[in-house]
Design an enzyme around this catalytic site. Structure first.
Site, mmCIF file in Angstrom:
data_model
loop_
_atom_site.group_PDB
_atom_site.id
_atom_site.type_symbol
_atom_site.label_atom_id
_atom_site.label_comp_id
_atom_site.label_asym_id
_atom_site.label_seq_id
_atom_site.Cartn_x
_atom_site.Cartn_y
_atom_site.Cartn_z
ATOM 1 N N HIS A 1 30.476 -5.734 -9.537
ATOM 2 C CA HIS A 1 29.413 -5.392 -8.595
ATOM 3 C C HIS A 1 29.952 -5.041 -7.208
ATOM 4 O O HIS A 1 29.195 -4.686 -6.322
ATOM 5 C CB HIS A 1 28.438 -6.569 -8.484
ATOM 6 C CG HIS A 1 27.166 -6.258 -7.775
ATOM 7 N ND1 HIS A 1 26.878 -6.732 -6.507
ATOM 8 C CD2 HIS A 1 26.093 -5.509 -8.131
ATOM 9 C CE1 HIS A 1 25.683 -6.307 -6.129
ATOM 10 N NE2 HIS A 1 25.188 -5.559 -7.091
ATOM 11 N N ASP B 1 44.589 5.319 1.393
ATOM 12 C CA ASP B 1 45.996 5.273 1.798
ATOM 13 C C ASP B 1 46.425 3.837 2.098
ATOM 14 O O ASP B 1 46.142 2.948 1.303
ATOM 15 C CB ASP B 1 46.233 6.216 2.972
ATOM 16 C CG ASP B 1 46.045 7.692 2.570
ATOM 17 O OD1 ASP B 1 46.171 7.979 1.369
ATOM 18 O OD2 ASP B 1 45.759 8.526 3.449
ATOM 19 N N ASP C 1 26.011 -16.889 15.570
ATOM 20 C CA ASP C 1 26.316 -17.044 16.994
ATOM 21 C C ASP C 1 26.861 -15.763 17.628
ATOM 22 O O ASP C 1 27.575 -15.815 18.635
ATOM 23 C CB ASP C 1 27.308 -18.191 17.217
ATOM 24 C CG ASP C 1 26.678 -19.553 16.964
ATOM 25 O OD1 ASP C 1 25.433 -19.643 17.020
ATOM 26 O OD2 ASP C 1 27.411 -20.522 16.689
ATOM 27 N N LYS D 1 31.636 -3.164 -3.993
ATOM 28 C CA LYS D 1 31.609 -1.811 -3.441
ATOM 29 C C LYS D 1 32.746 -1.715 -2.425
ATOM 30 O O LYS D 1 32.589 -2.068 -1.258
ATOM 31 C CB LYS D 1 30.272 -1.509 -2.754
ATOM 32 C CG LYS D 1 29.033 -1.767 -3.653
ATOM 33 C CD LYS D 1 28.502 -3.154 -3.462
ATOM 34 C CE LYS D 1 27.092 -3.382 -3.965
ATOM 35 N NZ LYS D 1 26.784 -3.005 -5.304
ATOM 36 N N HIS E 1 18.796 -2.538 1.181
ATOM 37 C CA HIS E 1 19.804 -3.044 0.252
ATOM 38 C C HIS E 1 20.957 -3.742 0.985
ATOM 39 O O HIS E 1 21.952 -4.120 0.371
ATOM 40 C CB HIS E 1 20.337 -1.860 -0.576
ATOM 41 C CG HIS E 1 21.124 -2.225 -1.777
ATOM 42 N ND1 HIS E 1 22.444 -1.869 -1.945
ATOM 43 C CD2 HIS E 1 20.778 -2.926 -2.894
ATOM 44 C CE1 HIS E 1 22.887 -2.314 -3.100
ATOM 45 N NE2 HIS E 1 21.910 -2.956 -3.697
ATOM 46 N N LYS F 1 23.313 -6.470 2.943
ATOM 47 C CA LYS F 1 23.616 -7.897 2.864
ATOM 48 C C LYS F 1 24.421 -8.254 4.112
ATOM 49 O O LYS F 1 25.551 -7.791 4.285
ATOM 50 C CB LYS F 1 24.439 -8.243 1.628
ATOM 51 C CG LYS F 1 23.722 -8.021 0.297
ATOM 52 C CD LYS F 1 23.968 -6.647 -0.245
ATOM 53 C CE LYS F 1 23.401 -6.553 -1.657
ATOM 54 N NZ LYS F 1 23.234 -5.157 -2.085
#
Length: 478
Positions: A396, A403, A229, A398, A222, A224
């Site tokens: 969508h 703090d 470079d 995450k 899952h 991404k």
């Protein structure tokens, strides 16, 4: 040929016996007691409805799969060393994390990766900014490009990425493209064939092989990730497709977040990609040694997680973040199906007087998950957690803010699939200035959200509460 009553009875008996056998298998192999109980009840009572789903979803953690994955990682490190790639710990800048951030040390030990300093971070809010930055960086690549995505679509966004990868490969840049075989099941063969014809190394991530495991849909990758470079990396929640730019109703406008990172942290992100690439191809990809980012003040901790981890990294990462909060804990996730450890940590944070806020979508993309998520959200609100539903479109992202200095951005959702079944990737940043940017972004999101009151569950009709309770039975596999 017709079936009589005896034939039907024997068929049902065979299914129930198979259900008993599968229930025993679940007790022996499912990772959590909640999951084992859920599968046992379903397999023993309605095996004719649950045997097939169990074949696809139930076998969580094969001992042979875990051993095979760990063997692959060891072999990859051996080959990387033979190629002269220095140990990553030698590349990590000397960084003393203040005692107030013990959670960072915990994450470092949990992930088995050092915390790197002298990085720069740029917040990328929504798809337009994210893909503009990724395409520009890939288009300027001179040596190597690593691209990894759970979902890739053959649409305008997918073809834009395809064009720039082909252009760089033709120009002599070494390009590696990894996509998940289940997440990208709709990706046509011609898309991959065009990449390969231009010299792009393109492969699917297949978690398990063989006749018995061919139906296994757990252990998905899952993550991404894009690394250009060996110096510039992108991590977050966006897959590759038009919907991630808000171009497909009814979920548009799509709300998501990525982060662009420059500096030594790119070495660790290359390592994460390399482990997955080696698992798919048994080869080490093109690698570049990173350097310190000019003016970089951001410390970064890379936290990869997956089903072959020694510990349950995904769940423990969130638990440690929650326990670390002393003043504020803001979380944003499209799915909210926490395990007991995360739920308890949230309740304790509220009791400590922490400003605990959870931002969730108001629109469902998976109805069963949304139903279960709503029940957990109502229970959290009743315990004092401030729960909000994002109104403009589908949420969508995450993101976690702890703090005033720590922010986590990545691919991991607040659900069991991310905790224990998927390969996920999160980067924790430690920097007050960047944390203020994340704070401003989340504050704007909360301002466009509707609070979920502590009495929200009681206000729902009985049929919805029953439906949500039934959906929660499937929480261990959601």
């Amino acid at each position: 040929m017709t079936f009589g009553l005896l034939d039907i009875s024997l068929t049902l008996l065979a299914l129930h016996l198979a259900g008993v056998a599968a229930a025993v298998h679940a007790v022996l192999t499912v990772r959590t007691s909640q999951g084992a109980v859920a599968w046992c009840i379903a397999l023993l009572t309605v095996p004719y409805l649950t045997l097939l789903p169990y074949l696809f979803l139930g076998r969580r953690r094969f001992a042979d799969y875990v051993a095979a994955r760990r063997f692959v990682v060891e072999r990859m490190h051996e080959q990387a060393a033979q190629l002269g790639w220095r140990p990553l710990r030698e590349l990590a800048s000397d960084l003393i994390v203040s005692p107030g951030h013990g959670c960072v040390r915990t994450w470092s030990r949990l992930a088995g990766l050092p915390t790197t300093g002298h990085n720069r971070a740029r917040l990328l809010v929504d798809g337009e900014a994210t893909f503009a930055a990724i395409l520009a960086a890939v288009g300027a690549a001179r040596h190597c490009v690593l691209v990894q995505s759970f979902i890739v679509h053959d649409d305008a966004t997918g073809r834009a990425l395809q064009r720039v990868l082909i252009e760089r490969a033709v120009a002599g840049v070494r390009v590696h493209f990894l996509y998940d075989s289940i997440g990208s099941h709709a990706l046509p063969a011609r898309y991959i064939e065009s990449l390969r014809a231009a010299g792009v190394e393109a492969h699917a991530f297949v978690a398990t092989r063989g006749v018995v495991n061919r139906f296994q849909v757990n252990f998905r990758n899952h993550r991404k990730l894009v690394v250009v470079d060996g110096e510039r990396a992108f991590v977050g929640g966006h897959n590759v497709g038009d919907e991630y730019l808000g171009r497909r109703p009814p979920l548009s406008p799509w709300r998501d977040t990525h982060v662009e990172l420059l500096g030594p942290v790119a070495a660790l992100l290359q390592l994460c990609f390399t482990e997955d690439w080696y698992a798919a191809t048994q080869r080490v990809p093109a690698l570049r040694m990173p350097k310190q980012a000019d003016g970089g003040t951001v410390a970064c901790q890379v936290i990869p997680s997956g089903p072959a981890d020694r510990f349950e990294t995904g769940s423990l990462m969130f638990v440690e973040a929650i326990h670390a909060a002393r003043r504020r804990l803001w979380l944003s996730s499209p799915y909210f199906v926490p395990d007991e450890a995360v739920s308890a940590a949230l309740r304790l944070a509220v009791l400590r007087g922490v400003d605990v806020r959870v931002l969730l979508p108001s629109r469902p993309d998976h109805r069963v998950v949304f139903a279960a998520s709503t029940l957990y959200a109502c229970e959290a609100a009743r315990a004092g957690v401030q729960v909000f539903r994002y109104r403009p479109g589908f949420l969508h992202q995450k993101v976690v803010l702890v703090d005033d200095e720590i922010a986590l951005i990545g691919s991991a959702n607040l659900d069991n699939r991310s905790f224990r079944l998927n390969f996920e990737l999160t980067v924790a940043t430690i920097d007050a200035h960047f944390a203020r940017e994340v704070e401003a972004m989340l504050a704007a999101d909360f301002a466009r959200a509707e609070p979920l009151g502590p009495g929200a569950l009681a206000a729902l009709p009985l049929w919805r509460r029953v439906g949500m309770s039934l959906a929660r039975l499937f929480a261990p596999i959601l």
